[in-house]
Scaffold this active site. Structure first.
Site, PDB file in Angstrom:
ATOM      1  N   LYS A   1      18.662 -11.235  -0.951  1.00 40.48           N
ATOM      2  CA  LYS A   1      17.617 -12.155  -1.424  1.00 40.48           C
ATOM      3  C   LYS A   1      16.212 -11.552  -1.425  1.00 40.48           C
ATOM      4  O   LYS A   1      15.211 -12.265  -1.498  1.00 40.48           O
ATOM      5  CB  LYS A   1      17.630 -13.465  -0.601  1.00 40.48           C
ATOM      6  CG  LYS A   1      18.886 -14.280  -0.781  1.00 40.48           C
ATOM      7  CD  LYS A   1      18.924 -14.942  -2.131  1.00 40.48           C
ATOM      8  CE  LYS A   1      20.241 -14.770  -2.795  1.00 40.48           C
ATOM      9  NZ  LYS A   1      20.178 -14.955  -4.249  1.00 40.48           N
TER      10      LYS A   1
ATOM     11  N   THR B   1      16.709  -7.450  -4.896  1.00 43.41           N
ATOM     12  CA  THR B   1      17.492  -6.233  -5.157  1.00 43.41           C
ATOM     13  C   THR B   1      18.008  -6.170  -6.602  1.00 43.41           C
ATOM     14  O   THR B   1      18.054  -5.109  -7.199  1.00 43.41           O
ATOM     15  CB  THR B   1      18.673  -6.120  -4.176  1.00 43.41           C
ATOM     16  OG1 THR B   1      19.470  -7.310  -4.256  1.00 43.41           O
ATOM     17  CG2 THR B   1      18.192  -5.956  -2.742  1.00 43.41           C
ATOM     18  N   ARG B   2      18.390  -7.307  -7.145  1.00 48.28           N
ATOM     19  CA  ARG B   2      18.902  -7.309  -8.532  1.00 48.28           C
ATOM     20  C   ARG B   2      17.776  -6.961  -9.501  1.00 48.28           C
ATOM     21  O   ARG B   2      17.966  -6.162 -10.413  1.00 48.28           O
ATOM     22  CB  ARG B   2      19.520  -8.686  -8.860  1.00 48.28           C
ATOM     23  CG  ARG B   2      19.961  -8.880 -10.294  1.00 48.28           C
ATOM     24  CD  ARG B   2      20.926  -7.823 -10.797  1.00 48.28           C
ATOM     25  NE  ARG B   2      22.160  -7.768 -10.026  1.00 48.28           N
ATOM     26  CZ  ARG B   2      23.076  -6.801 -10.130  1.00 48.28           C
ATOM     27  NH1 ARG B   2      22.907  -5.809 -10.991  1.00 48.28           N
ATOM     28  NH2 ARG B   2      24.157  -6.817  -9.381  1.00 48.28           N
TER      29      ARG B   2
ATOM     30  N   SER C   1      15.612 -18.830   0.821  1.00 47.38           N
ATOM     31  CA  SER C   1      16.304 -18.400  -0.402  1.00 47.38           C
ATOM     32  C   SER C   1      17.807 -18.266  -0.153  1.00 47.38           C
ATOM     33  O   SER C   1      18.633 -18.695  -0.973  1.00 47.38           O
ATOM     34  CB  SER C   1      15.711 -17.055  -0.862  1.00 47.38           C
ATOM     35  OG  SER C   1      16.469 -16.505  -1.896  1.00 47.38           O
TER      36      SER C   1
ATOM     37  N   ARG D   1      15.207 -19.211  -8.397  1.00 48.51           N
ATOM     38  CA  ARG D   1      15.410 -20.664  -8.545  1.00 48.51           C
ATOM     39  C   ARG D   1      14.552 -21.406  -7.525  1.00 48.51           C
ATOM     40  O   ARG D   1      14.162 -20.849  -6.494  1.00 48.51           O
ATOM     41  CB  ARG D   1      16.891 -21.028  -8.385  1.00 48.51           C
ATOM     42  CG  ARG D   1      17.511 -20.594  -7.089  1.00 48.51           C
ATOM     43  CD  ARG D   1      19.008 -20.845  -7.069  1.00 48.51           C
ATOM     44  NE  ARG D   1      19.660 -19.935  -6.148  1.00 48.51           N
ATOM     45  CZ  ARG D   1      20.945 -19.673  -6.138  1.00 48.51           C
ATOM     46  NH1 ARG D   1      21.742 -20.227  -7.015  1.00 48.51           N
ATOM     47  NH2 ARG D   1      21.445 -18.848  -5.258  1.00 48.51           N
ATOM     48  N   PRO D   2      14.277 -22.688  -7.808  1.00 47.87           N
ATOM     49  CA  PRO D   2      13.430 -23.454  -6.869  1.00 47.87           C
ATOM     50  C   PRO D   2      14.122 -23.647  -5.523  1.00 47.87           C
ATOM     51  O   PRO D   2      15.348 -23.785  -5.453  1.00 47.87           O
ATOM     52  CB  PRO D   2      13.219 -24.792  -7.588  1.00 47.87           C
ATOM     53  CG  PRO D   2      14.187 -24.829  -8.705  1.00 47.87           C
ATOM     54  CD  PRO D   2      14.663 -23.455  -8.983  1.00 47.87           C
ATOM     55  N   HIS D   3      13.319 -23.655  -4.472  1.00 57.03           N
ATOM     56  CA  HIS D   3      13.850 -23.859  -3.116  1.00 57.03           C
ATOM     57  C   HIS D   3      13.677 -25.310  -2.697  1.00 57.03           C
ATOM     58  O   HIS D   3      12.713 -25.956  -3.107  1.00 57.03           O
ATOM     59  CB  HIS D   3      13.094 -22.966  -2.118  1.00 57.03           C
ATOM     60  CG  HIS D   3      13.290 -21.496  -2.355  1.00 57.03           C
ATOM     61  ND1 HIS D   3      12.558 -20.536  -1.703  1.00 57.03           N
ATOM     62  CD2 HIS D   3      14.143 -20.817  -3.172  1.00 57.03           C
ATOM     63  CE1 HIS D   3      12.951 -19.342  -2.095  1.00 57.03           C
ATOM     64  NE2 HIS D   3      13.901 -19.488  -2.998  1.00 57.03           N
TER      65      HIS D   3
HETATM   66  N1  LIG Z   1      11.865 -10.643 -11.972  1.00 57.72           N
HETATM   67  C1  LIG Z   1      12.546 -11.468 -11.174  1.00 57.72           C
HETATM   68  N2  LIG Z   1      13.269 -12.481 -11.696  1.00 57.72           N
HETATM   69  C2  LIG Z   1      13.937 -13.313 -10.894  1.00 57.72           C
HETATM   70  N3  LIG Z   1      13.969 -13.212  -9.548  1.00 57.72           N
HETATM   71  C3  LIG Z   1      13.253 -12.221  -8.982  1.00 57.72           C
HETATM   72  C4  LIG Z   1      12.521 -11.314  -9.772  1.00 57.72           C
HETATM   73  N4  LIG Z   1      11.906 -10.447  -8.939  1.00 57.72           N
HETATM   74  C5  LIG Z   1      12.234 -10.789  -7.707  1.00 57.72           C
HETATM   75  N5  LIG Z   1      13.049 -11.862  -7.721  1.00 57.72           N
HETATM   76  C6  LIG Z   1      13.571 -12.496  -6.524  1.00 57.72           C
HETATM   77  O1  LIG Z   1      14.889 -11.998  -6.300  1.00 57.72           O
HETATM   78  C7  LIG Z   1      15.495 -12.948  -5.445  1.00 57.72           C
HETATM   79  C8  LIG Z   1      16.978 -12.687  -5.381  1.00 57.72           C
HETATM   80  O2  LIG Z   1      17.137 -11.512  -4.644  1.00 57.72           O
HETATM   81  P1  LIG Z   1      18.391 -10.565  -4.788  1.00 57.72           P
HETATM   82  O3  LIG Z   1      18.555 -10.155  -6.201  1.00 57.72           O
HETATM   83  O4  LIG Z   1      18.218  -9.484  -3.798  1.00 57.72           O
HETATM   84  O5  LIG Z   1      19.563 -11.534  -4.377  1.00 57.72           O
HETATM   85  S1  LIG Z   1      21.040 -11.128  -3.935  1.00 57.72           S
HETATM   86  O6  LIG Z   1      20.985 -10.718  -2.545  1.00 57.72           O
HETATM   87  O7  LIG Z   1      21.500 -10.079  -4.840  1.00 57.72           O
HETATM   88  O8  LIG Z   1      21.805 -12.386  -4.098  1.00 57.72           O
HETATM   89  C9  LIG Z   1      15.094 -14.270  -6.018  1.00 57.72           C
HETATM   90  O9  LIG Z   1      15.107 -15.217  -4.980  1.00 57.72           O
HETATM   91  P2  LIG Z   1      14.964 -16.794  -5.254  1.00 57.72           P
HETATM   92  O10 LIG Z   1      13.571 -16.986  -5.746  1.00 57.72           O
HETATM   93  O11 LIG Z   1      15.169 -17.427  -3.948  1.00 57.72           O
HETATM   94  O12 LIG Z   1      15.990 -17.161  -6.260  1.00 57.72           O
HETATM   95  C10 LIG Z   1      13.703 -14.005  -6.590  1.00 57.72           C
HETATM   96  O13 LIG Z   1      12.659 -14.543  -5.822  1.00 57.72           O
END
Ligand SMILES: Nc1ncnc2c1ncn2[C@@H]1O[C@H](COP(=O)(O)OS(=O)(=O)O)[C@@H](OP(=O)(O)O)[C@H]1O
Length: 359
Positions: free
Chosen positions: A116, A119-120, A205, A324-326
């Site tokens: 979270k 990483t993606r 998250s 996504r919204p928390h």
């Molecule tokens: N560009 C962009 N678009 C969307 N989201 C973004 C981006 N950059 C960082 N993030 C943040 O990445 C959070 C998800 O983290 P991970 O990808 O590491 O999640 S996971 O561990 O692979 O499930 C995700 O967490 P949430 O906001 O809680 O959904 C985002 O805050």
């Protein structure tokens, strides 16, 4: 009469000649495509790991046929040798399964965490770089599938050409006790990237993700506290435990020096993706190809998105499960959690030499 017959015959002959030519051309195109696919170039899109696992059987027989050649394609800092020969049939160095169009290599850099953290986003941003090739899915080799062996792991990797870096991301490696030793055994030179985010927001998250899968889940505060009235934090809850970064890092530092790590700010990856990507590319020894030209801020999503992601010419944001919204958590609960993390955060800043500004 004779003349008109000849003319008709000539026209027909011309038509036959044309269709023979187009059949010939189609055949050539089909053969080229077949050749192209046989050499692995139809595999540029990420596949689910399970799909790749089923292809493992084929790859093993391929490997028997191909004589492994040492890959001289990498730069000296990225060229790896597993330092431990104790893995049964594991290769004694990063020998590649090669063909004319590149070879599969162990990753020279891994995004090891944190869940979270963003990483993606980081991996997708890196994949725009022509010198980076990465597995789309999370391989989970160093935590879940280690018994499958290094050959299995390498076979999941995309083929790389000279000068390209192989990468993967599995955020759970950061908190897996055995992972540092295992990664070290593959290669002590592996570059390790950790995307860190305010542990309180990260916990929320993480909770949001679990809640989306189990709507009847207890409230955040019920899970975060051992005793709600006494305010005792439950460190056995993974959403809390993952955020104690200094502890997990200690475990990795027993195997790797600090210079092998890059800590990426999950917050800056959102507010200044190009700036953070500059640091990442420098760390990986890559040319700064991914710049602010590649990003735009999507107002609806509330996050930076890519103008041209890998393999596409259209802008794209990450999926619905990212950003996504928390749910709303009572402020006093967040405050207690923040107080809990403070000493660990300070220790983390001290070790890494970087104040992430969470306190
Ligand atoms: N560009 C962009 N678009 C969307 N989201 C973004 C981006 N950059 C960082 N993030 C943040 O990445 C959070 C998800 O983290 P991970 O990808 O590491 O999640 S996971 O561990 O692979 O499930 C995700 O967490 P949430 O906001 O809680 O959904 C985002 O805050």
């Amino acid at each position: 009469m004779g003349c008109s017959k000849w003319r008709a015959a000539l026209n027909l002959g011309h038509l036959r000649g044309q269709s023979a030519r187009s059949v010939f051309l189609t055949m050539i195109m089909l053969l080229t495509y077949l050749f192209y696919c046989l050499n692995g170039f139809c595999e540029s899109l990420p596949r689910p790991v399970h799909d790749q696992q089923s292809r493992h059987v084929k790859a093993v027989s391929d490997r028997r046929a191909a004589s492994p050649t040492f890959s001289a394609s990498q730069t000296s800092t990225l060229q790896e040798e597993p330092s431990n020969a104790s893995f049964g049939d594991a290769p004694s160095n990063n020998m590649s399964i090669s063909n004319t169009f590149g070879s599969k290599k162990f990753p020279q850099a891994i995004i090891i965490g944190v869940k979270k953290g963003g990483t993606r986003a980081l991996l997708e941003f890196l994949r725009i770089h022509p010198d980076v090739r990465a597995v789309g899915a999370e391989p989970h080799f160093f935590d879940r599938f280690y018994e499958k062996g290094l050959d299995w792991y390498r076979n999941l990797m995309p083929r790389t050409l000279e000068g390209q870096i192989t990468m993967e991301k599995t955020p759970s490696y950061f908190i897996t006790k055995e992972a540092p030793r295992r990664v070290f055994s593959m290669s002590r030179h592996t570059k390790l990237i950790v995307v860190v985010r305010d542990p309180v927001t990260r916990a929320v998250s993480d909770y949001t993700q679990t809640l989306s899968k189990s709507p009847g889940l207890l409230s955040f505060q019920n899970l975060a506290f051992r005793n709600l009235t006494a305010g005792l934090i439950d460190t056995s809850w993974s959403a809390v435990r993952i955020g104690i970064y200094s502890k997990h890092l200690d475990n990795w530092l027993r195997f790797f020096p600090l210079s092998r790590f890059l800590f990426v700010s999950g917050e800056r990856l959102v507010t200044d993706p190009a700036g953070e990507m500059g640091r990442v590319q420098d760390f990986l020894g890559l040319k700064r190809v991914v710049t602010d030209k590649h990003f735009y801020f999507n107002q609806t999503k509330g996050f930076p998105c890519l103008k041209k992601p890998e393999g596409s010419s259209r802008p794209r944001c990450l999926g619905k499960s990212k950003g996504r919204p928390h749910p709303l958590i009572p402020p006093d609960v967040l405050l207690r959690l923040r107080n809990f993390y403070r000493p660990f955060n300070l220790k983390f800043y001290q070790i890494t030499g970087h104040n992430f500004g969470w306190d």
